[in-house]
Design an enzyme around this catalytic site. Structure first.
Site, PDB file in Angstrom:
ATOM      1  N   SER A 131       0.746  -1.093  -0.103  1.00 49.62           N
ATOM      2  CA  SER A 131      -0.008   0.011  -0.015  1.00 49.62           C
ATOM      3  C   SER A 131       0.838   1.296   0.129  1.00 49.62           C
ATOM      4  CB  SER A 131      -0.803   0.014   1.206  1.00 49.62           C
ATOM      5  OG  SER A 131      -1.542   1.172   1.647  1.00 49.62           O
ATOM      6  N   TYR A 144      -2.292  -0.073  10.672  1.00 47.13           N
ATOM      7  CA  TYR A 144      -2.316  -0.532   9.158  1.00 47.13           C
ATOM      8  C   TYR A 144      -1.193  -0.203   8.651  1.00 47.13           C
ATOM      9  CZ  TYR A 144      -3.714  -1.065   4.373  1.00 47.13           C
ATOM     10  OH  TYR A 144      -3.938  -1.285   3.086  1.00 47.13           O
TER      11      TYR A 144
HETATM   12  O1  NJP Z   1     -10.306  -5.291   0.120  1.00 47.50           O
HETATM   13  P1  NJP Z   1     -11.356  -6.256   0.096  1.00 47.50           P
HETATM   14  P2  NJP Z   1      -9.262  -4.990  -1.227  1.00 47.50           P
HETATM   15  N1  NJP Z   1      -7.666 -15.312   4.984  1.00 47.50           N
HETATM   16  O2  NJP Z   1     -11.963  -6.227   1.566  1.00 47.50           O
HETATM   17  C1  NJP Z   1      -9.510 -11.438   2.314  1.00 47.50           C
HETATM   18  C2  NJP Z   1      -4.756  -3.718  -0.153  1.00 47.50           C
HETATM   19  N2  NJP Z   1      -5.009  -2.317  -0.482  1.00 47.50           N
HETATM   20  O3  NJP Z   1      -9.421  -5.492  -2.322  1.00 47.50           O
HETATM   21  O4  NJP Z   1     -11.654 -13.993   3.524  1.00 47.50           O
HETATM   22  C3  NJP Z   1      -8.026 -15.313   3.830  1.00 47.50           C
HETATM   23  O5  NJP Z   1     -12.441  -6.023  -0.811  1.00 47.50           O
HETATM   24  C4  NJP Z   1     -11.026 -11.191   2.081  1.00 47.50           C
HETATM   25  O6  NJP Z   1     -11.690 -12.592   1.869  1.00 47.50           O
HETATM   26  P3  NJP Z   1     -12.790 -13.246   3.051  1.00 47.50           P
HETATM   27  C5  NJP Z   1      -5.224  -4.253   1.123  1.00 47.50           C
HETATM   28  O7  NJP Z   1      -4.687  -4.000   2.322  1.00 47.50           O
HETATM   29  C6  NJP Z   1      -6.263  -1.895  -0.540  1.00 47.50           C
HETATM   30  O8  NJP Z   1      -9.316  -3.369  -1.182  1.00 47.50           O
HETATM   31  O9  NJP Z   1     -13.523 -14.003   2.107  1.00 47.50           O
HETATM   32  N3  NJP Z   1      -8.574 -13.898   2.966  1.00 47.50           N
HETATM   33  C7  NJP Z   1     -11.053 -10.530   0.702  1.00 47.50           C
HETATM   34  O10 NJP Z   1     -11.131 -11.495  -0.419  1.00 47.50           O
HETATM   35  C8  NJP Z   1      -5.212  -5.801   0.871  1.00 47.50           C
HETATM   36  O11 NJP Z   1      -4.036  -6.297   1.071  1.00 47.50           O
HETATM   37  C9  NJP Z   1      -6.392  -0.587  -0.715  1.00 47.50           C
HETATM   38  O12 NJP Z   1     -13.344 -12.322   3.960  1.00 47.50           O
HETATM   39  C10 NJP Z   1      -8.750 -12.961   3.803  1.00 47.50           C
HETATM   40  C11 NJP Z   1     -10.047  -9.817   0.746  1.00 47.50           C
HETATM   41  O13 NJP Z   1      -9.104 -10.323   1.776  1.00 47.50           O
HETATM   42  C12 NJP Z   1      -5.631  -5.855  -0.653  1.00 47.50           C
HETATM   43  O14 NJP Z   1      -5.246  -4.489  -0.999  1.00 47.50           O
HETATM   44  C13 NJP Z   1      -5.474   0.452  -0.971  1.00 47.50           C
HETATM   45  C14 NJP Z   1      -8.817 -12.983   5.268  1.00 47.50           C
HETATM   46  C15 NJP Z   1     -10.217  -8.347   0.938  1.00 47.50           C
HETATM   47  O15 NJP Z   1     -11.037  -7.773   0.001  1.00 47.50           O
HETATM   48  C16 NJP Z   1      -7.008  -6.087  -0.957  1.00 47.50           C
HETATM   49  O16 NJP Z   1      -7.897  -5.158  -0.412  1.00 47.50           O
HETATM   50  C17 NJP Z   1      -4.124  -0.068  -0.589  1.00 47.50           C
HETATM   51  C18 NJP Z   1      -8.179 -14.315   5.818  1.00 47.50           C
HETATM   52  N4  NJP Z   1      -8.037 -14.376   7.094  1.00 47.50           N
HETATM   53  C19 NJP Z   1      -4.002  -1.364  -0.355  1.00 47.50           C
HETATM   54  N5  NJP Z   1      -8.939 -11.743   5.731  1.00 47.50           N
HETATM   55  C20 NJP Z   1      -7.746   0.049  -1.075  1.00 47.50           C
HETATM   56  N6  NJP Z   1      -8.780  -0.535  -1.369  1.00 47.50           N
HETATM   57  O17 NJP Z   1      -7.765   1.319  -1.024  1.00 47.50           O
HETATM   58  C21 NJP Z   1      -9.456 -11.106   4.579  1.00 47.50           C
HETATM   59  O18 NJP Z   1      -3.245   0.698  -0.508  1.00 47.50           O
HETATM   60  N7  NJP Z   1      -9.263 -11.895   3.359  1.00 47.50           N
END
Ligand code: NJP
Length: 247
Positions: A131, A144
């Site tokens: 990020s 974070y």
């Molecule tokens: O978020 P979201 P993003 N085990 O909430 C999964 C970074 N980022 O696509 O398990 C396995 O739509 C969760 O799946 P589920 C951010 O830090 C973002 O925006 O089914 N999976 C979901 O598929 C992150 O690293 C922004 O709940 C787990 C996914 O993670 C990445 O981009 C800016 C889990 C999250 O999808 C994707 O974020 C930035 C677990 N224990 C960096 N816990 C931004 N959006 O602005 C969660 O700089 N997940």
């Protein structure tokens, strides 16, 4: 020979878009996350995507993922997120612990489990989704920011430790991306608060924009290591400098 890409956190946002995009690029994609219903829907739409129930905070879940793979050419450590926006003085220990566990230790678990496969592939690519928070601090972002700094350091360390081996380490560092889950998770399900994050921003990045960058980075020739890509929307000149219109 078809290559296999593993994408963690593929049930929404950037991970889901990346799974779709890598499938379109000709990869067999293993899509992991906890919400299996969403993965099943994704796989039903795209036959080269295989859903795997995955919790990156549970070693046995990560081990089961590794055991289910025949090969792994690309690993996208995307699962992660931000929990809470309290100042450090009021930050909740459990939020900080969880952010470290998912973003940092989760990526460590999956990396350790799949690194031998990446090396075996002869041209492995490991992508870390950090990020702009991996570089800049901001108020309320403490836990974070700390976790993403750690992830960035893990990527840099791995690149040093693995030099001479057939694995590339790519860091993708997005700024503001309007995804389904990120802000909603940060505000503990408060959709209105999440919507305010993007209010008036003409064009935040989309998940597809980030997936595009990932796909480009992992499909370069084997000798080309894209160390890091920092990607922001045009409306975000810096973490604090966001152009908003109206309201
Ligand atoms: O978020 P979201 P993003 N085990 O909430 C999964 C970074 N980022 O696509 O398990 C396995 O739509 C969760 O799946 P589920 C951010 O830090 C973002 O925006 O089914 N999976 C979901 O598929 C992150 O690293 C922004 O709940 C787990 C996914 O993670 C990445 O981009 C800016 C889990 C999250 O999808 C994707 O974020 C930035 C677990 N224990 C960096 N816990 C931004 N959006 O602005 C969660 O700089 N997940």
């Amino acid at each position: 020979m078809r290559k296999t890409a593993v994408v963690t956190g593929a049930s929404s946002g950037i991970g889901e878009a990346t799974a779709r995009r890598l499938a379109a690029e000709g990869f067999d994609v293993v899509a992991g996350a906890r919400r299996r219903d969403r993965l099943d829907k994704l796989a039903a739409e795209t036959p080269s995507i295989r859903p795997v129930t995955l919790d990156v905070t549970a070693q046995e879940s990560v081990d089961a993922l590794a055991a289910s793979l025949e090969r792994c050419d690309v690993l996208v450590n995307n699962a992660g997120g931000a929990y809470g926006l309290e100042p450090v003085a009021e930050g909740r220990l459990e939020d900080w612990r969880h952010m470290y566990d998912v973003n940092v230790l989760g990526s460590l678990r999956v990396t350790q489990a799949l690194l031998p496969r990446l090396v075996e592939s002869g041209d492995g690519v490991l992508v870390m989704l950090t990020s702009t928070a991996a570089f800049d601090a901001y108020e309320g972002g403490g836990g974070y920011v700390a976790a993403k700094h750690a992830l960035r350091t893990m990527a840099e360390t791995l690149r040093l430790e693995l030099v001479g081996q057939p694995v590339r380490i790519v860091e993708i560092a997005p700024g503001m991306v309007k995804t389904e889950g990120f802000a909603v998770t940060r505000f503990r399900g408060d959709e209105a608060a999440a919507a305010r994050v993007y209010a008036g921003v003409p064009d935040p990045l989309s998940s597809d924009d980030v997936a595009d960058a990932i796909a480009w980075a992992v499909t370069r020739p084997a000798h080309v290591n894209v160390d890091r890509m920092v990607i922001r929307p045009r409306a975000q000149a810096a973490q604090h400098k966001v152009h908003r219109v109206g309201g």
